[in-house]
Design a protein around this motif. Sequence first.
Motif, PDB file in Angstrom:
ATOM      1  N   THR A 189       0.971  -1.216   0.099  1.00  0.00           N
ATOM      2  CA  THR A 189      -0.012   0.079  -0.047  1.00  0.00           C
ATOM      3  C   THR A 189       0.895   1.145   0.036  1.00  0.00           C
ATOM      4  N   VAL A 190       1.907   1.007   0.940  1.00  0.00           N
ATOM      5  CA  VAL A 190       2.848   2.313   0.779  1.00  0.00           C
ATOM      6  C   VAL A 190       3.408   2.592  -0.330  1.00  0.00           C
ATOM      7  N   ARG A 191       3.950   1.228  -1.005  1.00  0.00           N
ATOM      8  CA  ARG A 191       4.525   1.741  -2.043  1.00  0.00           C
ATOM      9  C   ARG A 191       3.883   2.194  -3.396  1.00  0.00           C
ATOM     10  N   PHE A 192       2.633   1.619  -3.503  1.00  0.00           N
ATOM     11  CA  PHE A 192       1.842   2.005  -4.676  1.00  0.00           C
ATOM     12  C   PHE A 192       0.806   2.911  -4.586  1.00  0.00           C
ATOM     13  N   ALA A 193       0.471   3.317  -3.218  1.00  0.00           N
ATOM     14  CA  ALA A 193      -0.708   4.121  -3.011  1.00  0.00           C
ATOM     15  C   ALA A 193      -0.256   5.542  -2.344  1.00  0.00           C
ATOM     16  N   VAL A 194       1.148   5.452  -1.887  1.00  0.00           N
ATOM     17  CA  VAL A 194       1.464   6.803  -0.792  1.00  0.00           C
ATOM     18  C   VAL A 194       2.581   7.187  -1.858  1.00  0.00           C
ATOM     19  N   VAL A 195       3.702   6.357  -1.754  1.00  0.00           N
ATOM     20  CA  VAL A 195       4.704   7.006  -2.362  1.00  0.00           C
ATOM     21  C   VAL A 195       4.643   7.789  -3.782  1.00  0.00           C
ATOM     22  N   PRO A 196       4.005   7.306  -4.697  1.00  0.00           N
ATOM     23  CA  PRO A 196       3.607   8.024  -6.119  1.00  0.00           C
ATOM     24  C   PRO A 196       3.162   9.624  -5.529  1.00  0.00           C
ATOM     25  N   GLN A 197       2.283   9.851  -4.513  1.00  0.00           N
ATOM     26  CA  GLN A 197       1.728  11.142  -4.312  1.00  0.00           C
ATOM     27  C   GLN A 197       2.807  11.919  -3.609  1.00  0.00           C
ATOM     28  N   VAL A 198       3.887  11.445  -2.889  1.00  0.00           N
ATOM     29  CA  VAL A 198       4.755  12.423  -2.185  1.00  0.00           C
ATOM     30  C   VAL A 198       6.096  12.430  -2.592  1.00  0.00           C
ATOM     31  N   LEU A 199       6.597  11.719  -3.729  1.00  0.00           N
ATOM     32  CA  LEU A 199       7.790  11.431  -3.936  1.00  0.00           C
ATOM     33  C   LEU A 199       8.477  12.828  -4.561  1.00  0.00           C
ATOM     34  N   SER A 200       7.515  13.514  -5.113  1.00  0.00           N
ATOM     35  CA  SER A 200       8.319  14.865  -5.801  1.00  0.00           C
ATOM     36  C   SER A 200       8.312  15.846  -4.550  1.00  0.00           C
ATOM     37  N   ASN A 201       7.571  15.862  -3.608  1.00  0.00           N
ATOM     38  CA  ASN A 201       7.873  16.793  -2.354  1.00  0.00           C
ATOM     39  C   ASN A 201       9.027  16.262  -1.636  1.00  0.00           C
ATOM     40  N   PHE A 202       9.339  14.823  -1.388  1.00  0.00           N
ATOM     41  CA  PHE A 202      10.400  14.420  -0.859  1.00  0.00           C
ATOM     42  C   PHE A 202      11.531  14.916  -1.448  1.00  0.00           C
ATOM     43  N   ALA A 203      11.477  14.779  -2.564  1.00  0.00           N
ATOM     44  CA  ALA A 203      12.977  15.240  -3.518  1.00  0.00           C
ATOM     45  C   ALA A 203      13.002  16.625  -3.188  1.00  0.00           C
ATOM     46  N   SER A 204      12.018  17.559  -3.273  1.00  0.00           N
ATOM     47  CA  SER A 204      12.207  18.887  -2.997  1.00  0.00           C
ATOM     48  C   SER A 204      12.769  19.387  -1.643  1.00  0.00           C
ATOM     49  N   TYR A 205      12.080  18.525  -0.824  1.00  0.00           N
ATOM     50  CA  TYR A 205      12.726  18.757   0.724  1.00  0.00           C
ATOM     51  C   TYR A 205      14.287  18.306   0.976  1.00  0.00           C
ATOM     52  N   GLY A 206      14.487  17.074   0.102  1.00  0.00           N
ATOM     53  CA  GLY A 206      15.760  16.720   0.098  1.00  0.00           C
ATOM     54  C   GLY A 206      16.886  17.787  -0.304  1.00  0.00           C
ATOM     55  N   LEU A 207      16.428  18.126  -1.458  1.00  0.00           N
ATOM     56  CA  LEU A 207      17.411  19.175  -1.970  1.00  0.00           C
ATOM     57  C   LEU A 207      17.511  20.422  -1.200  1.00  0.00           C
ATOM     58  N   LEU A 208      16.484  20.762  -0.498  1.00  0.00           N
ATOM     59  CA  LEU A 208      16.540  22.146   0.416  1.00  0.00           C
ATOM     60  C   LEU A 208      17.381  21.637   1.525  1.00  0.00           C
ATOM     61  N   ARG A 209      17.466  20.357   2.037  1.00  0.00           N
ATOM     62  CA  ARG A 209      18.244  20.180   3.261  1.00  0.00           C
ATOM     63  C   ARG A 209      19.628  19.788   2.750  1.00  0.00           C
ATOM     64  N   PHE A 210      19.888  19.497   1.585  1.00  0.00           N
ATOM     65  CA  PHE A 210      21.468  19.675   1.003  1.00  0.00           C
ATOM     66  C   PHE A 210      22.014  20.939   0.911  1.00  0.00           C
ATOM     67  N   GLU A 211      21.367  22.043   0.819  1.00  0.00           N
ATOM     68  CA  GLU A 211      21.501  23.409   0.606  1.00  0.00           C
ATOM     69  C   GLU A 211      21.879  23.774   2.218  1.00  0.00           C
TER      70      GLU A 211
END
Length: 294
Positions: free
Chosen positions: A207-229
Amino acid sequence: MSHAITRLPDEQIAPLIAHYDAAVRARRRHTLIMFGVIAVCTVLAAWMGEVKPDVFFAHADRLPNYFWSITPVLHWNTLGADLSEWYWNLDHWLKLLLDTILIAYLGTLIGAIGGFCLCFLASANLVKSPWIRLGARRFLEFCRTVPELVFALLFVVAFGLGPLPGVLALAIHTMGALGKLFAEVVENIDMKPVEGATASGASWLTTVRFAVVPQVLSNFASYGLLRFEINVREASIMGFVGAGGIGQDLVEAIRKFYYSDVSAILLLIIAAVMIIDLVTEQVRHRLLGFGAQR
């Protein structure tokens, strides 16, 4: 077609005016109380922190004087020679700057992976057990509450000088910070895909893999880049406690009063952070736009 305006009788208007005036007085009262509390807290903080305005103004000229002293003397006629003398150790500083960026990158990557794994366990809409949520959230709070420099000092004692303590310190703090942000994103997802996957008999991981991750992946990547800064800036001062990177040369130059070296290293750090901020900002905007389109 005209509409007549009906005027309320005075005996009906008077209570409304009185109610409005009472609400205005209450609002003003609350505002004054809020400003009073802020003023009291400010005075208490200044007293406990031993803030002394007279000492501040008496020595306020020291900081601009220090910046003036680290400013190199450049002449137009001998600009090339002056720049060469200013950045006499450029190759070594660039290597240390690259080490700093790699420390930030590896620390961000490890921390983002840890935060990704724990954020789902800390989300109230995915985990019904309060004990699992409580354990995940308290662990993430611990990771982000302890400052990176404290972790770096502990790891320097354990593993010795070098980049490893800096990577571990940034990874732990990043895991706590990103885990909290990731969990908030997960708690705001559309639950219909989750309900559909659960109704079809899918396991929690599926459920997490196919119903949750596709909805949040772009936001996760954005937060990750912000944290890298953020981590690039944090990694720059990890060298202050011997955790590798260009900060080690910077603190040595400050302690030994190598004024020209201080300004040269500072400008390198500022330029690197600005470039990384500009690049990651563009990538984050593209990711957020992609997520909105989906």
